[in-house]
Design a protein around this motif. Structure first.
Motif, PDB file in Angstrom:
ATOM      1  N   TYR A 194       0.937  -1.059  -0.066  1.00 43.19           N
ATOM      2  CA  TYR A 194      -0.082   0.106  -0.089  1.00 43.19           C
ATOM      3  C   TYR A 194       0.825   1.230  -0.150  1.00 43.19           C
ATOM      4  N   ASN A 195       0.935   1.936  -1.315  1.00 36.66           N
ATOM      5  CA  ASN A 195       2.359   2.826  -1.406  1.00 36.66           C
ATOM      6  C   ASN A 195       1.474   4.114  -1.152  1.00 36.66           C
ATOM      7  N   ARG A 196       2.722   5.245  -1.058  1.00 32.79           N
ATOM      8  CA  ARG A 196       2.359   6.451  -0.801  1.00 32.79           C
ATOM      9  C   ARG A 196       2.785   7.554  -1.958  1.00 32.79           C
ATOM     10  N   VAL A 197       1.909   8.653  -2.179  1.00 30.99           N
ATOM     11  CA  VAL A 197       2.260   9.762  -2.995  1.00 30.99           C
ATOM     12  C   VAL A 197       1.955  11.017  -2.473  1.00 30.99           C
ATOM     13  N   VAL A 198       2.968  12.030  -2.318  1.00 29.56           N
ATOM     14  CA  VAL A 198       2.932  13.031  -1.635  1.00 29.56           C
ATOM     15  C   VAL A 198       2.871  14.305  -2.585  1.00 29.56           C
ATOM     16  N   LYS A 199       2.221  15.247  -2.364  1.00 34.73           N
ATOM     17  CA  LYS A 199       1.992  16.503  -3.246  1.00 34.73           C
ATOM     18  C   LYS A 199       3.115  17.345  -3.540  1.00 34.73           C
ATOM     19  N   ASP A 200       4.049  17.616  -2.377  1.00 33.62           N
ATOM     20  CA  ASP A 200       5.038  18.512  -2.704  1.00 33.62           C
ATOM     21  C   ASP A 200       6.244  18.158  -1.492  1.00 33.62           C
ATOM     22  N   LEU A 201       7.334  18.806  -1.598  1.00 29.45           N
ATOM     23  CA  LEU A 201       8.536  18.398  -0.744  1.00 29.45           C
ATOM     24  C   LEU A 201       8.375  19.417   0.525  1.00 29.45           C
ATOM     25  N   VAL A 255      -1.967   4.534  -2.590  1.00 28.12           N
ATOM     26  CA  VAL A 255      -2.337   3.878  -4.171  1.00 28.12           C
ATOM     27  C   VAL A 255      -2.046   2.268  -3.689  1.00 28.12           C
ATOM     28  N   GLY A 256      -3.098   1.608  -3.872  1.00 24.25           N
ATOM     29  CA  GLY A 256      -3.064   0.047  -3.723  1.00 24.25           C
ATOM     30  C   GLY A 256      -1.856  -0.578  -4.607  1.00 24.25           C
ATOM     31  N   GLY A 257      -1.317  -1.415  -4.156  1.00 22.78           N
ATOM     32  CA  GLY A 257      -0.482  -2.243  -4.960  1.00 22.78           C
ATOM     33  C   GLY A 257      -0.861  -3.215  -5.998  1.00 22.78           C
ATOM     34  N   ILE A 258      -1.907  -3.377  -6.300  1.00 21.04           N
ATOM     35  CA  ILE A 258      -2.514  -3.960  -7.257  1.00 21.04           C
ATOM     36  C   ILE A 258      -2.597  -3.217  -8.572  1.00 21.04           C
ATOM     37  N   ARG A 259      -2.339  -1.745  -8.441  1.00 23.71           N
ATOM     38  CA  ARG A 259      -2.360  -0.770  -9.385  1.00 23.71           C
ATOM     39  C   ARG A 259      -1.080  -1.014 -10.116  1.00 23.71           C
ATOM     40  N   GLY A 260       0.206  -1.263  -9.475  1.00 21.77           N
ATOM     41  CA  GLY A 260       1.384  -1.356  -9.995  1.00 21.77           C
ATOM     42  C   GLY A 260       2.307  -0.364  -9.650  1.00 21.77           C
ATOM     43  N   LEU A 261       3.488  -0.343  -9.789  1.00 20.64           N
ATOM     44  CA  LEU A 261       4.278   0.862  -9.655  1.00 20.64           C
ATOM     45  C   LEU A 261       4.571   2.017 -10.410  1.00 20.64           C
ATOM     46  N   LYS A 262       4.201   1.621 -11.926  1.00 21.33           N
ATOM     47  CA  LYS A 262       4.057   2.586 -13.014  1.00 21.33           C
ATOM     48  C   LYS A 262       3.044   3.437 -12.490  1.00 21.33           C
ATOM     49  N   GLU A 263       1.853   3.185 -11.820  1.00 22.06           N
ATOM     50  CA  GLU A 263       0.971   4.105 -11.298  1.00 22.06           C
ATOM     51  C   GLU A 263       1.449   5.467 -10.461  1.00 22.06           C
ATOM     52  N   LEU A 264       2.641   4.879  -9.711  1.00 20.01           N
ATOM     53  CA  LEU A 264       3.293   5.796  -8.643  1.00 20.01           C
ATOM     54  C   LEU A 264       3.888   6.780  -9.786  1.00 20.01           C
ATOM     55  N   GLU A 265       4.606   6.320 -10.650  1.00 25.33           N
ATOM     56  CA  GLU A 265       5.316   7.119 -11.727  1.00 25.33           C
ATOM     57  C   GLU A 265       4.213   8.296 -12.324  1.00 25.33           C
ATOM     58  N   THR A 276       1.964  13.841 -12.769  1.00 23.59           N
ATOM     59  CA  THR A 276       0.643  14.400 -13.033  1.00 23.59           C
ATOM     60  C   THR A 276       0.349  15.367 -11.824  1.00 23.59           C
ATOM     61  N   ASP A 277       0.110  14.842 -10.695  1.00 23.85           N
ATOM     62  CA  ASP A 277      -0.451  15.717  -9.580  1.00 23.85           C
ATOM     63  C   ASP A 277       0.357  15.488  -8.245  1.00 23.85           C
ATOM     64  N   MET A 278       1.468  14.714  -8.232  1.00 26.55           N
ATOM     65  CA  MET A 278       2.183  14.514  -7.040  1.00 26.55           C
ATOM     66  C   MET A 278       3.702  14.906  -7.400  1.00 26.55           C
ATOM     67  N   GLN A 279       4.484  15.086  -6.514  1.00 26.37           N
ATOM     68  CA  GLN A 279       6.147  15.228  -6.439  1.00 26.37           C
ATOM     69  C   GLN A 279       6.803  14.085  -6.048  1.00 26.37           C
ATOM     70  N   VAL A 280       6.397  13.288  -5.191  1.00 22.38           N
ATOM     71  CA  VAL A 280       7.313  12.160  -4.788  1.00 22.38           C
ATOM     72  C   VAL A 280       6.663  10.890  -4.388  1.00 22.38           C
ATOM     73  N   ALA A 281       6.888   9.886  -4.682  1.00 21.06           N
ATOM     74  CA  ALA A 281       6.370   8.635  -4.312  1.00 21.06           C
ATOM     75  C   ALA A 281       6.871   7.377  -3.597  1.00 21.06           C
ATOM     76  N   PHE A 282       6.397   6.781  -2.718  1.00 15.75           N
ATOM     77  CA  PHE A 282       7.344   5.643  -1.856  1.00 15.75           C
ATOM     78  C   PHE A 282       6.542   4.501  -2.091  1.00 15.75           C
ATOM     79  N   ALA A 283       7.379   3.348  -2.722  1.00 17.98           N
ATOM     80  CA  ALA A 283       6.896   2.053  -2.586  1.00 17.98           C
ATOM     81  C   ALA A 283       7.319   1.555  -1.255  1.00 17.98           C
ATOM     82  N   VAL A 284       6.285   0.649  -0.846  1.00 17.15           N
ATOM     83  CA  VAL A 284       6.483   0.125   0.588  1.00 17.15           C
ATOM     84  C   VAL A 284       6.488  -1.374   0.413  1.00 17.15           C
TER      85      VAL A 284
END
Length: 413
Positions: A256-263, A352-362, A367-375
C-alpha cells in the motif's frame, strides 16, 4: 473460542450468479458503480450501491438509498433472481487470482465474539462510514456483504475443506472481468457442518483481514435489535453476521504505497540529504522501476528517477507497530521531513494500492504529485501480531486481493 455457524442464505439462482456478482461497495465511487452496472439489471451494485438507481444528486448515505436497496432485494426474490436456502448451510468459497488460490468457509460469526475480542481488529473505523452500513443492514434487514476474516491455518479444517471440494458438485463457477475465478460449493451435510463448527470452537481467535466497518456496523445492528427485543434468546439471526473465513497461509497482502503532493518547501537535493540524515542509505536506481526487495527497503520516485532507501538498524525499533515499514516511513520521513502529521486527514498525501502497480506511482508523480514511496508489503504474521497485542495498524497498511465477490450470499437478520 470462536463461534461459526450455518445460515439460511439468500443467494442468486444458478442461472443469474454470473450477472449478479459485483465488487464490494467500498472499492468504487457512484460514477464507477453506475458504469459497472450499466445494462445489467441483475448486478448486485443495485443493492450495495443502490444510489445508482436514483437521481444523481442523491446522497449515498441517505436512508432512502437503503430503502431502495431493500426493495431491490425483495424484487429479486420475487422475480426468482435470488433464492432462499431451504435449511441453514455453510459454503466453501474458492478464489483464484494469477494462479494463486485461497479457499474460505462462509458462515455466520457472533456479535458477542466481536464484542469480547475473540474476533480481533487491527484498524480504527470512521463514524460516518459505520452509520452508513448500520442504516444499510438495519433497513435491508440483512448483512448484504460478508466480512473477510482469517485464522491460523488448521490441518483438520483444511482436510474437511479439501475433502468436500474433491467430492461434491460445484454450485457456482464464475470468472469475472478482472480475471478472478470465484467457485462456490454448498456444505449441506449437518454432520460436516457440526464438525466444522466444533473445530472453530477450538480456535482461540478470528482476525478481521478486510471489512472493519462492516463488522462494527453489523455488531451495532445486532445490539440495536437486542434493545428492541429485550426477551431475545441469543439464537436470533441478528446476533450473528456473515463472514468468509480464510486460513492465513492462503492469503497475500499487497503493498500500500504513498504519494505526496510537494516536498514541504525543500528542493530535491535538500530533501534527499534530509532523508539520508534521517537514517536511510540511498542508492540511485535510474529510470527503471525499483520494487522493494524485502523489509525495511523502500522505493522512491523523484524527478523521474527511482531510488532505493535502506533503513539503517538504528531507526528500526523493537516494537510490533513501530517496526512496520509503513511506520518507519511515517515516523522518519513523512512526518518530520514532509510535514504529514496525520496521514488519515492530510490532503497532501494519497495512497495507491499495490494491485495498480508501481507504474501508477510514476504516473501520479508526473501528474499531480511530486514524490512517491513504494513500501514492502505487510505480512500476515505482522497483522496477527498487531491484533493479538490489541493494537491498531497505521492507516492504509494492508491491501488484500482478490476482493470478495458481492451478491453471492445474503444473511437475513
Amino acid at each position: 473460542m470462536a463461534i461459526v455457524r450455518p445460515f439460511k442464505a439468500i443467494r442468486p439462482d444458478k442461472k443469474y450468479a454470473d450477472k449478479v456478482i459485483s465488487l464490494p461497495y467500498d472499492v468504487m465511487n457512484r460514477e464507477e458503480a453506475a458504469y459497472m452496472a450499466d445494462g445489467n439489471p441483475y448486478s448486485f451494485l443495485h443493492i450495495c450501491r443502490a444510489e445508482i438507481d436514483m437521481p444523481e444528486q442523491k446522497n449515498p448515505y441517505e436512508k432512502s438509498v437503503h430503502e431502495r436497496a431493500k426493495q431491490n432485494i425483495i424484487q429479486n426474490i420475487e422475480d426468482g433472481v435470488f433464492v432462499v436456502e431451504e435449511k441453514p448451510v455453510m459454503y466453501l468459497y474458492k478464489q483464484v487470482m494469477n494462479g494463486r488460490t485461497q479457499v474460505g468457509i462462509v458462515g455466520c460469526v457472533s456479535v458477542d465474539d466481536y464484542q469480547n475480542n475473540v474476533i480481533k481488529k487491527h484498524e480504527f473505523t470512521r463514524v460516518e462510514k459505520e452509520i452508513d452500513r448500520i442504516n444499510h443492514f438495519d433497513i435491508c434487514d440483512a448483512n448484504t456483504e460478508p466480512v473477510f476474516l482469517t485464522y491460523r491455518d488448521n490441518k483438520k479444517i483444511r482436510s474437511i475443506v479439501e475433502g468436500w471440494i474433491s467430492s461434491h458438485e460445484i454450485l457456482f463457477d464464475i470468472t469475472t472481468e478482472d480475471g478472478i475465478q470465484h467457485t462456490l460449493w454448498t456444505v449441506d451435510d449437518d454432520s460436516v457442518i457440526k464438525n466444522l463448527s466444533e473445530l472453530f470452537g477450538e480456535i482461540p481467535a478470528l482476525y478481521i483481514a478486510d471489512g472493519h466497518h462492516r463488522s462494527a456496523s453489523a455488531c451495532k445492528v445486532g445490539l440495536k435489535r437486542r434493545e428492541e427485543n429485550p426477551n431475545y434468546t441469543g439464537e436470533e439471526e441478528f446476533n450473528f453476521f456473515m463472514a468468509v473465513i480464510f486460513p492465513d497461509n492462503d492469503l497475500r497482502i499487497f503493498d500500500y504505497n504513498r504519494v505526496v503532493k510537494d516536498l514541504y518547501g525543500n528542493t530535491a537535493e535538500e530533501f534527499l540529504k534530509k532523508v539520508e540524515t534521517a537514517g536511510f542509505e540511498i542508492n540511485e536506481k535510474g529510470s527503471d522501476v525499483f520494487a522493494p526487495t524485502g523489509k525495511h527497503i523502500f522505493g522512491m520516485f523523484l524527478n523521474d528517477k527511482w531510488y532505493e532507501l535502506q533503513a539503517k538498524p538504528e531507526i528500526i525499533p523493537d516494537h510490533v507497530i513501530d517496526s512496520l515499514d509503513v511506520s518507519i516511513l511515517q515516523n522518519n520521513v513523512l512526518k518530520p521531513i514532509l510535514g504529514i502529521e496525520d496521514p488519515r486527514t492530510d490532503k497532501r498525501i494519497d495512497f495507491v494500492g499495490g494491485i495498480r502497480g508501481l507504474k501508477e506511482l510514476e504516473r501520479r508523480v508526473k501528474t499531480d504529485m511530486q514524490v512517491a514511496f513504494a513500501v514492502y508489503p505487510v505480512e500476515i504474521a505482522d497483522l496477527l501480531a498487531v491484533s493479538d497485542n490489541d493494537m491498531v495498524m497505521p492507516p492504509k497498511s494492508t491491501w488484500f486481493e482478490p476482493k470478495l465477490g458481492s451478491g453471492l450470499f445474503i444473511h437475513k437478520l
